[in-house]
Motif scaffolding. Structure first.
Motif, PDB file in Angstrom:
ATOM      1  N   VAL A  44       0.856  -1.187   0.000  1.00 48.73           N
ATOM      2  CA  VAL A  44       0.000   0.000   0.000  1.00 48.73           C
ATOM      3  C   VAL A  44       0.889   1.233   0.000  1.00 48.73           C
ATOM      4  O   VAL A  44       1.873   1.296   0.753  1.00 48.73           O
ATOM      5  CB  VAL A  44      -0.909   0.006   1.244  1.00 48.73           C
ATOM      6  CG1 VAL A  44      -1.755   1.278   1.291  1.00 48.73           C
ATOM      7  CG2 VAL A  44      -1.795  -1.247   1.266  1.00 48.73           C
ATOM      8  N   ARG A  45       0.554   2.217  -0.849  1.00 44.13           N
ATOM      9  CA  ARG A  45       1.371   3.435  -0.873  1.00 44.13           C
ATOM     10  C   ARG A  45       1.190   4.196   0.438  1.00 44.13           C
ATOM     11  O   ARG A  45       0.072   4.570   0.795  1.00 44.13           O
ATOM     12  CB  ARG A  45       1.004   4.323  -2.056  1.00 44.13           C
ATOM     13  CG  ARG A  45       1.918   5.540  -2.163  1.00 44.13           C
ATOM     14  CD  ARG A  45       1.607   6.439  -3.359  1.00 44.13           C
ATOM     15  NE  ARG A  45       2.086   5.868  -4.610  1.00 44.13           N
ATOM     16  CZ  ARG A  45       2.276   6.589  -5.722  1.00 44.13           C
ATOM     17  NH1 ARG A  45       2.030   7.898  -5.711  1.00 44.13           N
ATOM     18  NH2 ARG A  45       2.697   6.011  -6.829  1.00 44.13           N
ATOM     19  N   THR A  46       2.299   4.406   1.143  1.00 40.07           N
ATOM     20  CA  THR A  46       2.313   5.156   2.414  1.00 40.07           C
ATOM     21  C   THR A  46       3.472   6.143   2.325  1.00 40.07           C
ATOM     22  O   THR A  46       4.475   5.997   3.008  1.00 40.07           O
ATOM     23  CB  THR A  46       2.505   4.212   3.614  1.00 40.07           C
ATOM     24  OG1 THR A  46       3.681   3.409   3.408  1.00 40.07           O
ATOM     25  CG2 THR A  46       1.300   3.309   3.793  1.00 40.07           C
ATOM     26  N   ASP A  47       3.311   7.127   1.477  1.00 34.28           N
ATOM     27  CA  ASP A  47       4.437   7.967   1.080  1.00 34.28           C
ATOM     28  C   ASP A  47       4.683   9.140   2.016  1.00 34.28           C
ATOM     29  O   ASP A  47       5.813   9.589   2.139  1.00 34.28           O
ATOM     30  CB  ASP A  47       4.192   8.484  -0.338  1.00 34.28           C
ATOM     31  CG  ASP A  47       5.400   9.208  -0.909  1.00 34.28           C
ATOM     32  OD1 ASP A  47       6.429   8.547  -1.137  1.00 34.28           O
ATOM     33  OD2 ASP A  47       5.311  10.434  -1.103  1.00 34.28           O
ATOM     34  N   GLN A  48       3.659   9.664   2.647  1.00 35.37           N
ATOM     35  CA  GLN A  48       3.802  10.870   3.460  1.00 35.37           C
ATOM     36  C   GLN A  48       3.010  10.723   4.758  1.00 35.37           C
ATOM     37  O   GLN A  48       1.978  10.066   4.798  1.00 35.37           O
ATOM     38  CB  GLN A  48       3.275  12.102   2.706  1.00 35.37           C
ATOM     39  CG  GLN A  48       4.021  12.420   1.425  1.00 35.37           C
ATOM     40  CD  GLN A  48       5.357  13.088   1.662  1.00 35.37           C
ATOM     41  OE1 GLN A  48       5.430  14.158   2.262  1.00 35.37           O
ATOM     42  NE2 GLN A  48       6.421  12.461   1.203  1.00 35.37           N
ATOM     43  N   SER A  49       3.536  11.357   5.807  1.00 35.09           N
ATOM     44  CA  SER A  49       2.821  11.437   7.072  1.00 35.09           C
ATOM     45  C   SER A  49       2.730  12.903   7.478  1.00 35.09           C
ATOM     46  O   SER A  49       3.190  13.792   6.753  1.00 35.09           O
ATOM     47  CB  SER A  49       3.559  10.640   8.152  1.00 35.09           C
ATOM     48  OG  SER A  49       4.749  11.315   8.532  1.00 35.09           O
TER      49      SER A  49
END
Length: 345
Positions: free
Chosen positions: A230-235
């Motif tokens: 799953v794309r989890t690119d930024q927080s």
């Protein structure tokens, strides 16, 4: 017939040597990054000569973009060595002193922080409260370095008296980025570009801000959830620059590594300051300098953030460096980088 037999023997010997060569072992160690998942870029360089330089897997799963040596990854805490270098450059320029109190440059810091020096921020001995622990749970707009200062200013206590202990501090490095801006009169991302990246030929490296230039060969971060990527690119903390906001490729990191052997960027005394242990850490085998961890004959730093895991390991006396940048949440790459390094030591 004798020639044919000799030829077959030579081919078999060559195949056997190749199977047991360091490069073949590297591919075995990197096998988890192969295939259709998010990937990695790996550089092994000795005396300025790349021994391994290649990508594995994908930088962008949705668009099927392979990872290459030019792929730019979010460095996460590997960025801290550049923040430290920016401070050391300003000290070389006479624009600040490492003994300056942080509040001299950032008066909004709370009174409890009055005794913290720039040097203590560099070596995680300031005692500042972790900003991740005091940011509002309902934060919906990504924080920037100035927002971290606002959180710090409302938190008038420390974990310990400055200089008496060690606690890794992302907030301390956000404060250092703001000090760079105050002392230089430039935005942090511009100072890095003008004083470090462009002079070294790191033309595709940048401290990324949404309103600034796009990342040229961008890897996107992913996490494995229920057997799927799953794309989890930024927080909500990904836009803080000083502690982790730089994107770079292994090719540009090779230029950075080369510059750490001579005076083209940092003076001999500045390099010595960065690589000299200032404090023990929470790992008894590791000490900390300025933006670098120090373990035996190696200096290194890892970087972990949502969807990215990275490490640079340098053996200065051997002129050997391993840089492993990845756009996935697992595995942690430090042990892999050490195993790869040991193939060439």
């Amino acid at each position: 017939m004798r020639f044919a037999v000799l030829l077959v023997c030579c081919v078999l010997l060559a195949s056997c040597a190749a199977a047991h060569s360091p490069n073949a072992s590297v591919d075995s160690l990197m096998s988890r990054y192969e295939g259709d998942g998010p990937g990695a870029s790996l550089l092994v360089v000795r005396d300025g000569v790349p021994l391994v330089r290649r990508g594995y897997g994908f930088a962008d799963l949705e668009n099927r973009v392979p990872a290459t040596p030019q792929t730019d990854y979010r460095l996460a805490s590997v960025s801290k060595q550049f923040t430290a270098a920016a401070i050391l450059l300003l000290a070389q320029d006479g624009k600040l002193s490492l003994d300056d109190r942080a509040r001299q440059w950032l008066p909004a810091l709370p009174p409890a922080a009055d005794a913290i020096t720039i040097a203590q921020l560099l070596s995680h001995q300031g005692g500042l409260v972790d900003y991740e622990d005091v940011m509002p749970a309902d934060t919906r707009v990504p924080l920037r370095d100035k927002d971290v200062l606002d959180l710090m200013s409302a938190t008038d206590h420390l974990y310990f008296a400055p200089g008496t202990s060690y606690r890794y501090s992302n907030g301390g490095y956000a404060m250092l980025a703001l000090i760079v801006e105050k002392a230089s009169g430039k935005r942090f991302q511009d100072f890095l570009r003008e004083r470090i990246f462009l002079p070294l030929g790191m033309i595709h490296t940048l401290a990324y801000v949404k309103e600034g230039p796009a990342v040229p060969h961008r890897a996107f971060g992913y996490s494995e959830e229920n057997g799927h990527w799953v794309r989890t690119d930024q927080s909500m903390t990904s836009s803080v620059l000083g502690d982790g906001g730089i994107y770079a490729s292994i090719d540009d990191m090779a230029r950075w590594d080369a510059a750490l052997y001579d005076d083209r960027l940092l003076s001999e005394s500045s390099r010595a300051a960065a690589f000299t242990p200032k404090t023990r850490t929470d790992d008894p085998t590791v000490e900390y300098g300025y933006g670098w961890r120090i373990t035996g004959d190696s200096v290194w730093h890892s970087g972990e953030t949502i969807g990215f895991r990275n490490v640079i390991v340098r053996y200065p006396d051997r002129h050997l460096t391993v840089i492993l940048l990845t756009n996935r949440n697992d595995p942690e790459p430090y042990r892999t980088a050490l195993a790869i390094a040991h193939l060439y030591l």
